[in-house]
Structures are given as C-alpha cells and as structure tokens.
Design an enzyme around this catalytic site. Structure first.
Site: not given
Ligand code: ARG
Ligand code: GLU
Length: 660
Positions: A596, A206, A84
């Site tokens: 991330s 990921d 991502h």
């Molecule tokens: N929650 C993770 C992070 O903030 C992954 C986001 C990307 N994945 C998704 N399915 N949208 O931000």
């Molecule tokens: N998916 C998050 C990012 O893009 C990290 C997840 C979190 O917030 O811990 O940095």
C-alpha cells in the site's frame, strides 16, 4: 546423485508454470530479471533500480510507518502514500472543530505542516547477503551493530529468505520527523468505503501527502522546529502521460507476507478450515456492530475504525477462498507434490522430505487452529473499558452491542475450540453460570460495570497459558509464515530441492517486509464468463456512483462542481472523444499487504500511480499467483494531482514536483 537429479527431465513446471508476471524480486539481484523487464518495456538499467555506488530509485522509496510504502516526489522530501496509510496521523490531528478526516487537510505553506509523534520512515541504504558470514561464525548481533554504527539514524536487521536458507542484512536510514502536508476528504480518500474495498471497478483517491524533515546537515533527527526538509539522493519524476493497456509497469515497495511454497496441506487448511471459520465468526461480529452503527450516528463513528479493520481481512479471506477454489490450488499443489516425490524418490537428501513435512503438519494443525480460534474470539474482548471510553456521552448506548459481542465471542469459542484445548476457567465459568450465554453475561456485566474484572482476568490468564502451551507444541507462532525450527528446516530443504530440480520455475523469496520489485503490465481481466473488466476508471464513474444518501458514495460538492464545469486543467485526458480524468487502473504486478502506497512506475521509471489494493480473487496471490485474475489496483497520478490542485488548492506542492 545430484548430477542424476539434474539430468532427470523434471516436468513440474508443466503443472505450475512460472507465471508471466509473478514474483517479488530482491532489488540487489534485479540484474537477473533485467532482460525480461526490458523485453516487457522497461527502458532503464539494473543500476537505475538499485545501486550502492550512485543514487538510484531505491533512494526514493520508503517504508512508511513500519507497514506501508511511500515515495519521495520532490528534492525537498515530499512524500506520497495512501490515505489509509496516513489515516492514523490524519485522525490524530482531527477534532470536532478541525475534522480533517471528513473535510481533508491542506497545509498552505511549510510552516503549517503537522508533526506526527511516533511516525517514521526508513530508506534502504544497502542490502547484502550474509549467509556465508553467519555460517563462518560471525554473530548476527555483531553484524547488525557494526552496520548501525555506520551512520546517523542507521537501523539494521538480518532477514531470512527461503525459510532461512539465505540471510540478508538490510541497512536503513530512519527519519523520525515526518509531517502531514495534505489529505483529501475521506469521501475522496476512502470513497466507496468497505463496499468497494477489494473490488474493481474502483474510484478511490487513496492518497495522502507527507514530508520528511532532517537536521540542517540533512541527517535523521528527532522532531525539532530547527529541522529542514530532507534533501533526498533521488526523487521520482511524475508522468502525466498515463499508461494504457499492455504498457509496462513496475512497483517498488515493501510487501509484508506471502506463502508461495506451502504444501497442499497448508493450502487446504487455509481454504477449507481457517479462512471459512474466521469469516463465519466475523460475519456475526460485523452484523452486531453494523446494527449498533445503524441505530445511532454517534455509534456509527465510534465503531467506524473497528468495523473497517474487521471487514478488511474478512473480505480479503472470502476473495482468497474463492480464488483458491476456482483455480483448484489444493489439487494443483497435490499433483505438484506427487511429481516432486517421484523425482526425489530414493534421494538421500530429499527423499523423505515430503512425508516429514506432512507429518509435522498433521502434528501442528489442531493446536494451530486452537490458537487462531482464541485470537478470533476471547482475545477480541476488551480487558476493561477505559476511563476515556466511560466518559464518552454515548458510552451507555454501547451496552447492548458490547453485551452481544461478549455472547458472540464465547459462543463461537465454545463451538470452534477443539477438544483438549478448552480453557479450565471457561469450563468452570460455564458450569457455574449454567450456560455459555449466562457466563458471557456475567463476564460482560462485571467488565462493563468495572466493579469486578477478576473473572475476565482469570479467563485471559488461562488463555495466555494456553497460548504458551500451544506455542510450545507448535514450536511456531504463525503457520502461514512458519517460524518453527522444525518446519523451517524442512521447508528450507524443500524449497532448496525445488530450486534444484524445477529449473523451469522462477523462484523468489516470500515477502517479508523487505524491499522488492514487482513488474508487469497494465491489464484488464475476465471477471466472469463473457464479462471483461477494462483496466481504467474515470471521474465520470465517480459521478455515476455519487449518492448523498449513501455514506460511502457521498462525494464533496467541490468534486461535483469540478465535474460539471469539466474544469480539469492540465490533468484532463480524452477517452473515446470524451474529456475526462483517469482515476484508477489495474496491472498485473504481484503485490500484497505492505505494498500500500507503493510507487507504480512506467518504463522510464516515472511515477504514474500509487498502489493501494488488489481485486477480490487476486488475494489468492499470497499463496498462488494466478496471472489470469491477479491484479493490483492503483490510483492514477493524474487524479492525485487534480485533487491536490483543484480540491485541495495546494498548487504550491505541484511546483516542487518534477512533472513531465
Ligand atoms: N484493502 C486495502 C488494503 O488492505 C485497503 C484497506 C483500507 N480501506 C478500507 N475500506 N478498509 O488492505
Ligand atoms: N491495502 C493493502 C495494504 O494496506 C494492499 C492491498 C493488498 O493486500 O494488495 O497494504
């Protein structure tokens, strides 16, 4: 007085214990934590983590693309981060003929690695506290300029810690030639999609692979075919031994933004007003977009990225509210403040702090909310539809969805905008059209046809003026990380006071996208009464979720075949006598957005996984780290290696890694 304060038995900590694994520590001060780290299973030294005299782990950690983290895993600048985080780059190289998002991309040799304009990485050269120098009258600009003159491609900045009570200089080497080396298909890299996002158990691969290029003399350089793979001072070795429950882990990366010291007033605002309202507004937007997506495959793709980004924060806020309420964080913090007030009563420096902070909050909360509502409603509307959008064959099909989004935004604005903050152009427009809905239709039709954008322009320039007015009232741009002079000064004094009197608590500066170390252990957690979630998932769980009829769970045939043949090679492991491959694991490391892509390391500093998410209620850790529920989620490095090797057929990349 100070002496008196210090000798007072201060028992705040009974209420707010220094949670075992809480904290995002400054690498240059990690020596202060090293005994605790070693007691938990770390085998190396503070100098191994951060040193300015010799190569250390920090030389293998990068700020990737200004918002994620990445780690160097070979002596030729090979880099791992999240799928991502590489998504934009992968998408930009994708076309209908070469759909790398869907099918993945694997360079078969270095000459096939793809350059990415605008993508850069930064490696920390050094960090240093400059509070004293600034206080002595040196100018920040001069300090930064001198640091940038030290080397090719150096970038420097001064960042605030503890609301500006301390200031640090960060000097980075920035590399602008970063090439895409490999990415799994989205059905692996984004497996589970938004359904599984922020959720455990998780089975997402990921990750993506890049490489840093430098000039022939190993210095940062703009893209050139003459550039060569960067020779890092240090790269991480990879361990295929894995980690088990209770094992030490550490995360080295760039967490973006936390607010651990905010008052109960701010926690209450987030949990009971801001988050719930924003969630409700997004419920409506997501429903409108999802309906359009379900109606047509072209629209499903057209709105995919937008839906994902709206849903990511929407889902995060829900977890945050749930976590804060279950833990009763508002009440907990009120009690903490009461104790603090009792302790500093009559103190000439700190006695009035809390009432002043609370008065400032009372003054700014409504205008701040008005600002948030503008951002979530009117500012989500397009100023115009571009020529490129108009040229798309499915543009006409978008009309119903776009009209609905206009109506929704204006109705929600009307509903939630506090009195006194309504835009004159909005009130005039509604009066002229006869209703909010009719006004929304007028705006939409004018914008959609492109014949007349003056109405929306008038509304937007009114909105911009209102934002300026609100900013002036607040003296701030963000409540959750206040930059208001007044609030900052009060908070700086408040945290200083806490650090003086709450001697049991371990203090660390809020995340601000500077390099930090978090450490903890691999651990499951009690998800619900009587329901314990173990910290590991395996490839068998992917197969159990596999469903060609559900987009988010439709895995590549190659992965099904691999599983059927159990053809895991050296990436296989045995769990309860079952031959399998680990996919994701949980640990107690304190992380947030920006972490991330961060390396997750074992006690020997070897790479065992890549961080990419937190569990749902964990997201409260931006405000309050609750050790019983807060867990980060990492993809196990053995699954990464399996995918590179058996799905990508890119074994040549493994040859340059140091695999133990
Ligand atoms: N929650 C993770 C992070 O903030 C992954 C986001 C990307 N994945 C998704 N399915 N949208 O931000
Ligand atoms: N998916 C998050 C990012 O893009 C990290 C997840 C979190 O917030 O811990 O940095």
């Amino acid at each position: 007085m100070k002496h008196l304060l210090l000798t007072l038995c201060f028992v705040l900590s009974a209420l707010l214990p220094a949670a075992a694994d809480e904290g995002m520590w400054l690498p240059s001060l990690i020596a202060e934590r090293i005994d605790d780290m070693r007691a938990k299973g770390f085998r190396l030294t503070a100098e191994d983590i951060y040193s300015i005299n010799r190569a250390s782990m920090k030389d293998a950690v990068v700020l990737f693309g200004g918002g994620c983290t990445g780690e160097i895993v070979s002596d030729r600048g090979l880099l791992l981060t999240n799928h991502h985080c590489g998504y934009d780059a992968i998408q930009r190289h994708s076309s209908v003929e070469h759909d790398y998002l869907t099918h993945g991309f694997w360079a078969r040799s270095r000459s096939e690695e793809l350059p990415n304009e605008g993508l850069n990485v930064r490696i920390l050269v050094r960090m240093e506290e400059v509070t004293g120098r600034l206080a002595a009258g040196e100018s920040a600009a001069a300090i930064i300029e001198a640091a940038e003159a030290e080397g090719t491609g150096y970038r420097a900045s001064i960042e605030q810690m503890y609301y500006g009570d301390q200031r640090y200089l960060f000097v980075y080497e920035q590399f602008d030639d970063v090439r895409l080396v490999g990415a799994p298909p989205s059905s692996i890299g984004k497996f589970g999609g938004d359904t599984d996002n922020w959720i455990w158990p998780r089975h997402t691969g990921d990750f993506s692979v890049f490489r840093i290029y430098a000039s022939p003399d190993n210095k940062p350089a703009a893209y050139s075919p003459e550039n060569v793979p960067y020779r890092p001072k240090r790269h991480f070795a990879v361990s295929t031994k894995g980690v088990k429950e209770g094992d030490f882990t550490m995360i080295y990366g760039f967490p973006g933004n936390t607010q651990e010291y905010i008052l109960s007033d701010a926690v209450r605002y987030v949990a009971r007003r801001s988050d719930p309202t924003k969630i409700a507004i997004r419920d409506g937007r997501l429903a409108i977009i999802a309906e359009a997506q379900a109606s047509d495959p072209a629209l499903r793709i057209c709105y995919a990225a937008r839906h994902a980004s709206i849903a990511n924060a929407w889902k995060k806020w829900q977890g945050e509210v749930l976590g804060l309420e279950r833990r009763r964080v508002c009440e907990e913090r009120e009690a903490y403040e009461e104790r603090f007030a009792a302790r500093v009563q009559g103190d000439p420096r700190y006695g009035d702090l809390l009432p002043q902070l609370k008065a400032e909050y009372a003054r700014i909360l409504t205008p701040y909310f008005a600002r948030e509502m503008l951002a979530e409603t009117l500012f989500t509307l397009p100023a115009r539809y571009s020529e490129a959008e108009r040229a798309e064959p499915f543009f006409a099909k978008r009309a119903a969805c776009e009209r609905a989004l206009f109506r929704h935004a204006l109705k929600q604005y009307d509903r939630h905008c506090p009195d006194g903050y309504r835009l004159p152009a909005f009130l005039d427009g509604v009066a002229a059209a006869g209703s909010v809905e009719a006004y929304a239709d007028r705006l939409f039709e004018a914008t959609w046809s492109g014949s007349d954008t003056t109405q929306l322009t008038a509304l937007r320039s009114d909105a911009s003026r209102m934002l300026q007015h609100i900013a002036w009232m607040l003296g701030t741009t963000s409540l959750r990380n206040p930059s208001s002079k007044r609030l900052n000064e009060l908070y700086a004094a408040y945290v200083r006071a806490l650090r003086e009197v709450d001697t049991e608590r371990a203090f660390y500066p809020d995340a601000n996208l500077t390099l930090r170390v978090a450490y903890g252990t691999v651990a499951g957690y009690e998800y619900a009464d009587g329901e314990y979630h173990t910290p590991h998932t395996t490839i068998d769980g992917i197969i159990a979720k596999d469903n060609p009829a559900i987009y988010d769970y439709d895995i590549p045939q190659a992965l099904r075949d691999l599983h059927a043949r159990k053809d895991y090679g050296r990436w296989a492991t045995s769990i309860d006598g079952r031959r399998t491959v680990p996919v994701c694991f949980l640990a107690t490391n304190h992380t947030t957005g920006g972490n991330s892509g961060s390396p997750i390391l074992n006690g020997r500093g070897e790479l065992v996984g890549i961080n990419f998410d937190r569990t749902w209620r964990s997201t409260m850790s931006d405000i309050r780290f609750d050790p019983t529920v807060c867990r980060n989620i990492a993809v196990d490095i053995r699954y990464v290696l399996l995918v590179i090797d058996r799905i990508g057929g890119a074994g040549w990349l493994l040859d340059e890694m140091t695999i133990r």
